[in-house]
Scaffold this motif. Structure first.
Motif, PDB file in Angstrom:
ATOM      1  N   ASP A 123       0.861  -1.182   0.000  1.00  0.00           N
ATOM      2  CA  ASP A 123       0.000   0.000   0.000  1.00  0.00           C
ATOM      3  C   ASP A 123       0.900   1.237   0.000  1.00  0.00           C
ATOM      4  O   ASP A 123       1.598   1.515   0.982  1.00  0.00           O
ATOM      5  CB  ASP A 123      -0.905  -0.010   1.230  1.00  0.00           C
ATOM      6  CG  ASP A 123      -1.979   1.080   1.199  1.00  0.00           C
ATOM      7  OD1 ASP A 123      -1.726   2.136   0.590  1.00  0.00           O
ATOM      8  OD2 ASP A 123      -3.064   0.873   1.774  1.00  0.00           O
ATOM      9  N   THR A 124       0.907   1.977  -1.099  1.00  0.00           N
ATOM     10  CA  THR A 124       1.833   3.107  -1.232  1.00  0.00           C
ATOM     11  C   THR A 124       1.565   4.219  -0.226  1.00  0.00           C
ATOM     12  O   THR A 124       2.459   5.016   0.071  1.00  0.00           O
ATOM     13  CB  THR A 124       1.785   3.678  -2.661  1.00  0.00           C
ATOM     14  OG1 THR A 124       0.437   4.038  -2.977  1.00  0.00           O
ATOM     15  CG2 THR A 124       2.286   2.650  -3.663  1.00  0.00           C
ATOM     16  N   ARG A 125       0.361   4.276   0.339  1.00  0.00           N
ATOM     17  CA  ARG A 125       0.082   5.282   1.372  1.00  0.00           C
ATOM     18  C   ARG A 125       0.990   5.087   2.574  1.00  0.00           C
ATOM     19  O   ARG A 125       1.369   6.058   3.261  1.00  0.00           O
ATOM     20  CB  ARG A 125      -1.380   5.204   1.814  1.00  0.00           C
ATOM     21  CG  ARG A 125      -2.386   5.556   0.736  1.00  0.00           C
ATOM     22  CD  ARG A 125      -3.804   5.344   1.251  1.00  0.00           C
ATOM     23  NE  ARG A 125      -4.029   3.970   1.676  1.00  0.00           N
ATOM     24  CZ  ARG A 125      -5.101   3.548   2.350  1.00  0.00           C
ATOM     25  NH1 ARG A 125      -6.046   4.408   2.688  1.00  0.00           N
ATOM     26  NH2 ARG A 125      -5.230   2.273   2.696  1.00  0.00           N
ATOM     27  N   ASN A 126       1.352   3.849   2.851  1.00  0.00           N
ATOM     28  CA  ASN A 126       2.222   3.545   3.989  1.00  0.00           C
ATOM     29  C   ASN A 126       3.689   3.796   3.687  1.00  0.00           C
ATOM     30  O   ASN A 126       4.527   3.713   4.594  1.00  0.00           O
ATOM     31  CB  ASN A 126       2.038   2.087   4.415  1.00  0.00           C
ATOM     32  CG  ASN A 126       0.676   1.824   5.027  1.00  0.00           C
ATOM     33  OD1 ASN A 126       0.030   2.739   5.549  1.00  0.00           O
ATOM     34  ND2 ASN A 126       0.216   0.590   4.969  1.00  0.00           N
ATOM     35  N   GLU A 128       4.735   6.582   1.591  1.00  0.00           N
ATOM     36  CA  GLU A 128       4.984   7.980   1.235  1.00  0.00           C
ATOM     37  C   GLU A 128       5.852   8.676   2.279  1.00  0.00           C
ATOM     38  O   GLU A 128       6.820   9.386   1.941  1.00  0.00           O
ATOM     39  CB  GLU A 128       3.666   8.722   1.047  1.00  0.00           C
ATOM     40  CG  GLU A 128       3.847  10.148   0.572  1.00  0.00           C
ATOM     41  CD  GLU A 128       2.541  10.826   0.185  1.00  0.00           C
ATOM     42  OE1 GLU A 128       2.586  11.941  -0.364  1.00  0.00           O
ATOM     43  OE2 GLU A 128       1.451  10.234   0.438  1.00  0.00           O
ATOM     44  N   LYS A 164       4.011   5.203  -8.511  1.00  0.00           N
ATOM     45  CA  LYS A 164       3.594   6.046  -7.385  1.00  0.00           C
ATOM     46  C   LYS A 164       4.775   6.398  -6.485  1.00  0.00           C
ATOM     47  O   LYS A 164       4.944   7.556  -6.088  1.00  0.00           O
ATOM     48  CB  LYS A 164       2.512   5.319  -6.574  1.00  0.00           C
ATOM     49  CG  LYS A 164       1.738   6.220  -5.629  1.00  0.00           C
ATOM     50  CD  LYS A 164       0.903   7.236  -6.377  1.00  0.00           C
ATOM     51  CE  LYS A 164       0.091   8.114  -5.442  1.00  0.00           C
ATOM     52  NZ  LYS A 164      -0.640   9.161  -6.169  1.00  0.00           N
ATOM     53  N   GLY A 400      -3.810  -0.975   6.069  1.00  0.00           N
ATOM     54  CA  GLY A 400      -3.644  -0.794   4.632  1.00  0.00           C
ATOM     55  C   GLY A 400      -4.666  -1.601   3.857  1.00  0.00           C
ATOM     56  O   GLY A 400      -5.364  -2.452   4.415  1.00  0.00           O
ATOM     57  N   ASN A 425      -6.753   6.766   5.886  1.00  0.00           N
ATOM     58  CA  ASN A 425      -5.313   6.543   5.750  1.00  0.00           C
ATOM     59  C   ASN A 425      -4.816   5.900   7.037  1.00  0.00           C
ATOM     60  O   ASN A 425      -5.035   6.431   8.125  1.00  0.00           O
ATOM     61  CB  ASN A 425      -4.600   7.879   5.514  1.00  0.00           C
ATOM     62  CG  ASN A 425      -3.123   7.688   5.200  1.00  0.00           C
ATOM     63  OD1 ASN A 425      -2.412   6.939   5.861  1.00  0.00           O
ATOM     64  ND2 ASN A 425      -2.658   8.388   4.181  1.00  0.00           N
ATOM     65  N   GLN A 427      -2.064   5.801   8.661  1.00  0.00           N
ATOM     66  CA  GLN A 427      -1.247   6.609   9.567  1.00  0.00           C
ATOM     67  C   GLN A 427      -2.098   7.531  10.436  1.00  0.00           C
ATOM     68  O   GLN A 427      -1.742   7.816  11.590  1.00  0.00           O
ATOM     69  CB  GLN A 427      -0.248   7.447   8.765  1.00  0.00           C
ATOM     70  CG  GLN A 427       0.757   8.208   9.614  1.00  0.00           C
ATOM     71  CD  GLN A 427       1.737   7.308  10.343  1.00  0.00           C
ATOM     72  OE1 GLN A 427       2.692   6.821   9.761  1.00  0.00           O
ATOM     73  NE2 GLN A 427       1.520   7.077  11.634  1.00  0.00           N
ATOM     74  N   ASP A 428      -3.230   7.978   9.928  1.00  0.00           N
ATOM     75  CA  ASP A 428      -4.073   8.919  10.663  1.00  0.00           C
ATOM     76  C   ASP A 428      -4.628   8.328  11.958  1.00  0.00           C
ATOM     77  O   ASP A 428      -5.037   9.075  12.859  1.00  0.00           O
ATOM     78  CB  ASP A 428      -5.242   9.380   9.786  1.00  0.00           C
ATOM     79  CG  ASP A 428      -4.786  10.198   8.591  1.00  0.00           C
ATOM     80  OD1 ASP A 428      -3.637  10.687   8.623  1.00  0.00           O
ATOM     81  OD2 ASP A 428      -5.567  10.325   7.622  1.00  0.00           O
TER      82      ASP A 428
END
Length: 593
Positions: A123-126, A128, A164, A400, A425, A427-428
């Motif tokens: 999961d690219t959100r994790n 960034e 990404k 994720g 998200n 992390q939030d």
């Protein structure tokens, strides 16, 4: 002129794909000059993963270990790299953003040049923030694509991920083939696609040898444009680890690539030193099965790095499973049969859980579900009866997005338990915490350390750091080592008046109580028999009556308190752990007749 391929020695991963621990800092600094003298390594994996945590479990300071271990390589221009788990940092559960940011500053200051960052769900959100914080700290940001083999893990799937993270600003891509099940032709195709679209991006291939594909994979990715290959060296190469540098160097040289020469005198010295570390103490924690390759891994896809913990889990549950089978008048199973049953169960449940790449920590979550399923099925109980909190977080999307769809039976379990899927998200959901840890360190009179490295360790590995500071970690490790030496019949140097090694004799219990059933730990952690009165806590009395579903104790895990419930009614006829003991998942805690 032929194209150059460079090698990275994954010394940290070699050990953790073999067993439980890594060498001490005095051993690492002893072998570092010899590794340098081999003359064939452009990079060395020095830390990350479980390295820092293992040092705390030794009762040693991981910051001292990283600084002293990386320095010799820094001095001669060999790059050092670490492995980090994105949202999870260096642990098995999520880390607040401010702790993650400090992490990269500390490790760069300690001498780590490259951060290899991966998310077990891709999961690219994790990832960034990993890229952002690594670059801010002055490190090379290398993002790892966790390679697996499934209908949804296509070249297009991975290219969307690569696009990404390149957009985020990463410098390199690692093809992290943690289970070694990436098919060689596929890996070559993916490597070529990355090089074509992003020619400036360096590519490093990391493949475990367990199922046997990795040598062919290295040749394919080299031909397709890879720049670096992760390799190992004897006596820890092959098996569940990585191909040996000698084999890979010879193969690539024959194929027309420019590769560095190997100083064989230094290789043999490094081989001898590594063996001496095994003989000293590390060998007591290396399962012999981890030295053997097996095609059984092709189907289940479990990574080599978790074979040690998996075998420990199976051995811990073996006696209880066979006891249940005997009570049902069924044939007992051998440990090898259990291994096959577990592999088959992983292969069965993996698609139903949305195809999470089997890498830390999600490989452990899937393995844990499969392990408990095997136990319940052999006991005549329903599949999916036990799913721990971390696994539920994965299923519900709290860490994720899963790559694939959950099976209807899993969605029904979510509904039955009244759970909700998380859509934000990841992390939030984890607010900053550094101020809390900084305040406690000041209150305790603890130094935050050079570059705030002690503050970082406390925030990243809170429980282990406390045990390191109060001395209990070192005592626990010494007791564990003495117990392992005793099992092996090795000479033991007694450093304390009494060494207590708990023993569980399942056969004797069954002879005395033929209908007794085992109460097993639902998670790994610290035993708390009476949670509300910890200082005066004690195990239940022999003969105490319990009802089905009664809580008989608690386990303090890394994520919170897990109750230990009796799955049947009867009376307590035996208990094993003491208050405060560290226990493994599946370990027998008591018997109820």
């Amino acid at each position: 002129m032929s194209r150059e391929i460079k090698f990275s020695l994954v010394y940290r991963d070699m050990w953790q794909a073999s067993g439980k621990y890594v060498p001490r800092v005095d051993q690492l600094t002893k072998i570092a000059p010899v590794i340098i003298d081999m003359g064939c390594f452009a990079r060395v994996e020095t830390n990350g993963g479980a390295f820092e945590q293992v040092n705390l479990l030794f009762g040693e300071n991981p910051n001292k270990a990283v600084r002293e271990w990386t320095k010799p390589f820094n001095d001669v221009g060999i790059q050092t790299h670490m492995l980090e788990r994105g949202l999870n940092g260096l642990r098995m559960f999520p880390v607040p953003a401010d702790v993650r940011q400090l992490f990269f500053k500390v490790k760069h200051a300690q001498g780590t040049n490259i951060s290899r960052s991966f998310c077990g769900l891709n999961d690219t959100r994790n990832l960034e923030l990993s890229v952002k914080y690594a670059k801010e700290a002055g490190m090379i940001s290398q993002v790892a694509c966790c390679i697996t083999n499934s209908p949804i893990h296509t070249v297009d799937y991975y290219m969307a991920m690569v696009d990404k993270v390149v957009e985020f600003g990463c410098d390199e891509i690692c093809l992290k083939d943690m289970a070694g099940i990436g098919r060689p032709a596929f890996l070559g195709e993916l490597t070529a696609a990355i090089k074509k679209r992003h020619p400036h991006i360096k590519i490093q291939y990391h493949g475990h040898t367990g199922p046997g594909f990795s040598v062919a994979s290295m040749l394919e990715v080299a031909r397709a444009g890879a720049d670096y290959l992760d390799v190992a060296m004897e006596p820890l190469s092959w098996g569940m680890v990585h191909p040996d540098v000698i084999t890979i160097q010879a193969m690539l040289k024959n194929a027309g690539f420019t590769v560095p020469d190997i100083n064989m005198e230094a290789y043999m010295e490094a081989r001898s030193l590594t063996q001496s570390f095994i003989d000293d103490f590390l060998g007591y924690f290396i399962d012999p099965g981890n030295k053997v390759m097996t095609s059984l891994l092709v189907g289940c896809g479990l990574p080599g790095g978790m074979m040690g913990s998996m075998m420990a889990d199976l051995k811990g549950m073996h006696g209880a499973i066979n006891m249940a089978l005997r009570s049902q008048k069924k044939r007992e199973v051998t440990i090898n049969e259990l291994v096959v049953l577990l592999f088959q169960e992983v292969e069965y449940i993996w698609p139903r859980l949305g195809y999470p790449p089997l890498v830390t920590p999600f490989s452990q979550y899937v393995k844990n579900i499969a392990l408990m399923n095997v136990m319940h099925i052999l006991k005549g109980e329903p599949r999916w009866s036990t799913i721990d909190k971390n696994a539920w977080d994965m299923i519900l999307g709290k860490t994720g997005n899963l790559p694939g769809e959950l099976a209807p039976e899993i969605k029904e379990l979510v509904k039955k338990n009244g759970f909700e899927f998380y859509t934000g998200n990841p992390q939030d959901a984890f607010p900053n915490e550094l101020d809390k840890y900084r305040a406690e360190m000041k209150e305790n009179g603890w130094d935050v350390g050079q570059d705030e490295e002690e503050l970082f360790e406390f925030a990243m590995h809170e429980r282990q750091y406390r045990d390191y500071k109060n001395g209990s970690a070192k005592k626990r490790f010494e007791a564990e080592l003495e117990a392992e030496k005793a099992k092996a019949g090795a000479p033991i140097i007694i450093t304390r008046p009494v060494v207590e090694v708990p023993k569980i004799d399942v056969t004797t219990v069954q002879e005395q109580y033929p209908n007794a059933k085992a109460v097993q730990a639902p998670a790994k952690g610290q035993m708390l028999w009476e949670y509300d009165v910890v200082d005066a806590s004690k195990a239940p009395n022999i003969g105490d009556a319990v009802k089905e579903g009664d809580t008989v104790g608690y386990i303090q895990t890394i994520y919170g308190i897990e109750p230990v419930k009796a799955a049947f009614a009867g009376k307590i006829v035996a208990t094993y752990p003491k208050q405060g003991d560290i226990i493994e998942k599946g370990e027998i805690l008591a018997f109820v007749d």
